[in-house]
Design an enzyme around this catalytic site. Sequence first.
Site, short mmCIF file in Angstrom:
data_model
loop_
_atom_site.label_atom_id
_atom_site.label_comp_id
_atom_site.label_asym_id
_atom_site.label_seq_id
_atom_site.Cartn_x
_atom_site.Cartn_y
_atom_site.Cartn_z
N TYR A 213 -1.02 0.00 10.25
CA TYR A 213 -1.20 -0.46 8.87
C TYR A 213 -0.02 -0.02 8.01
O TYR A 213 0.56 -0.82 7.26
CB TYR A 213 -2.51 0.09 8.32
CG TYR A 213 -2.82 -0.34 6.91
CD1 TYR A 213 -3.22 -1.64 6.64
CD2 TYR A 213 -2.75 0.55 5.85
CE1 TYR A 213 -3.53 -2.05 5.34
CE2 TYR A 213 -3.06 0.16 4.55
CZ TYR A 213 -3.44 -1.14 4.31
OH TYR A 213 -3.73 -1.53 3.03
N SER B 70 0.85 -1.19 0.00
CA SER B 70 0.00 0.00 0.00
C SER B 70 0.88 1.23 0.00
O SER B 70 1.99 1.22 0.57
CB SER B 70 -0.89 0.03 1.25
OG SER B 70 -1.54 1.27 1.39
#
Length: 247
Positions: free
Chosen positions: A156, A142
């Site tokens: 995250y 990501s």
Amino acid sequence: MSKKLQGKRALVTGGSRGIGAAIARRLAADGADVVITYVGNHEAAAATVKAIEGAGVKGLAIQADAGDAAAVAAAVNQAADTLGGIDILVHNAGVFGGAPVDQGGYEDFRRVFAVNVDGVAAGTVAAVPHFADGGRVVIVGSVSGDVSMIPGMASYGASKAAVQGLARGWARDLAPRGILVNVIQPGPIDTDMNPADGDMAKIMLPNIPLGRYGRAEEVAALASFLASDESSFITGTTIDIDGGATA
């Protein structure tokens, strides 16, 4: 006319829906036999397998929690037994979790890392003995591994930064066998987790130069490229697919 992944054997973790399902379908359309893993959505997994088989190739779904290293290793071994080996490993299974550090708990942090990092490591370690020379490892990371766009993204983002480091190291480890390891870093992609018409989109859209969310099929096209012979001189790198959001 042969397809670019004809005869290849692929495993896609977290392949029942969203980006994972799109990648599984694209690899199948390009000629690969595809096994997927999923956590609990049996209907979605069955639908993905049906689409894979509809492309005229072999498909199978294996239930496995990506946060359970033993389950991941067992799924890899089952996939290799089913396919007769592995040429392409796509790590897509992942969870989003977290909160600002003054609000979140350590258990949330550990769950994110168990799936997004430990699961990737366990799966790769299990897969390497089954790999043919010239294989491919593609990790869906990501852009959050490079930038923190909103509060609460630390766990995250750190997990996605960690897989960058794994990919760079593994690229060197596996280069003598011609096995390439790369990371795809999606930005805002229209999925159930982050729909283009959701609340998060109101924050994200103004920061995307192309003015829209990406589509899962666009990420899948990049994954297929990295899985193919067309990417033969690309390894140890990350590729952003984010409509310019991090430009």
